[in-house]
Design an enzyme around this catalytic site. Sequence first.
Site, PDB file in Angstrom:
ATOM      1  N   ARG A 264       6.899  -8.990   3.402  1.00 27.95           N
ATOM      2  CA  ARG A 264       8.245  -9.530   3.593  1.00 27.95           C
ATOM      3  C   ARG A 264       8.185 -10.887   4.287  1.00 27.95           C
ATOM      4  O   ARG A 264       8.959 -11.801   3.967  1.00 27.95           O
ATOM      5  CB  ARG A 264       9.102  -8.538   4.378  1.00 27.95           C
TER       6      ARG A 264
ATOM      7  N   GLY B 115      -0.891  -1.893  12.414  1.00 24.89           N
ATOM      8  CA  GLY B 115      -1.546  -3.157  12.149  1.00 24.89           C
ATOM      9  C   GLY B 115      -3.025  -2.945  11.869  1.00 24.89           C
ATOM     10  O   GLY B 115      -3.448  -2.737  10.748  1.00 24.89           O
TER      11      GLY B 115
ATOM     12  N   GLU C 269      -1.907  -7.084   7.820  1.00 24.53           N
ATOM     13  CA  GLU C 269      -0.628  -6.811   8.461  1.00 24.53           C
ATOM     14  C   GLU C 269      -0.502  -7.590   9.764  1.00 24.53           C
ATOM     15  O   GLU C 269      -1.497  -7.979  10.382  1.00 24.53           O
ATOM     16  CB  GLU C 269      -0.495  -5.298   8.732  1.00 24.53           C
ATOM     17  N   TRP C 270       0.735  -7.857  10.144  1.00 21.46           N
ATOM     18  CA  TRP C 270       1.044  -8.500  11.428  1.00 21.46           C
ATOM     19  C   TRP C 270       0.259  -7.776  12.523  1.00 21.46           C
ATOM     20  O   TRP C 270       0.220  -6.537  12.560  1.00 21.46           O
ATOM     21  CB  TRP C 270       2.541  -8.348  11.678  1.00 21.46           C
ATOM     22  N   ASP C 271      -0.367  -8.532  13.412  1.00 20.35           N
ATOM     23  CA  ASP C 271      -1.082  -7.933  14.544  1.00 20.35           C
ATOM     24  C   ASP C 271      -0.051  -7.565  15.606  1.00 20.35           C
ATOM     25  O   ASP C 271       0.532  -8.432  16.254  1.00 20.35           O
ATOM     26  CB  ASP C 271      -2.096  -8.928  15.104  1.00 20.35           C
TER      27      ASP C 271
ATOM     28  N   HIS D 207       0.836  -1.207   0.000  1.00 20.38           N
ATOM     29  CA  HIS D 207       0.000   0.000   0.000  1.00 20.38           C
ATOM     30  C   HIS D 207       0.871   1.257   0.000  1.00 20.38           C
ATOM     31  O   HIS D 207       2.043   1.239   0.396  1.00 20.38           O
ATOM     32  CB  HIS D 207      -0.968   0.006   1.181  1.00 20.38           C
TER      33      HIS D 207
END
Length: 232
Positions: free
Chosen positions: A183, A29, A101-103, A16
């Site tokens: 990633r 996140g 996204e990773w929390d 994004h």
Amino acid sequence: MSDLDATTPRVFLARHGETEWTKNGRYTGITELDLTPEGINQVTSTAVQLVGRGRLIDPARIARVWVSPRRRTQQTFQHLFGATSCDREGNTVTLTEDIAEWDYGDYEGLRVSEIRSRRKENGLDQEMEWDIWRDGCEGGESPQLVAERLDRLIWQIREIQEPYMDGSKAVDVVLVAHGLILRAFVKRWLRYSLDTPLPMMLSPGAIGILSYRNHDVDEPGFFIGMALPSTE
């Protein structure tokens, strides 16, 4: 065997565009943020150059698109494809938490330096600095949980692409998501554990490319560079 060409299925990773927290390095996140004007420019510039009929990301060649459900990624999807429809028979666009996204849990909105200071104040990491790839996030996701959901998505992608490794049908895939989770996706695509050192950078609004070596679904790889399609 030569390097791969566009006949081998590819996975395009679209990060994004810029948000206010992207600019100042805050972990973002679940917080819902809009793209900044510069973020919109980043994505639309990428779209003009890389998305469209005969371009690198050709809607006619896309089999599936997965989009993180966060607002900034949905905005990115809209600006990336714009009036160029990526819909065709058999093609679906899916919002999924598998590529969210990773929390970050308790670390939401913090910078790396702030997280490390807080953890040390709480008696953690006295001998080794905090590393999200190894330690995960208090109140959020562990590397194991992230790997599980990414592996689930990778399995779906392989199911779509494996029958067409010879290029008999175009089955490119696009993921529209976030910097860290993309990633992490690269590491799992390459079958590395998330704590494997693999320094990577992916700018806001940028495109990464994954595929397979030797037209073999059991040889996942990534492009360190790829020639663009001819404009003639």
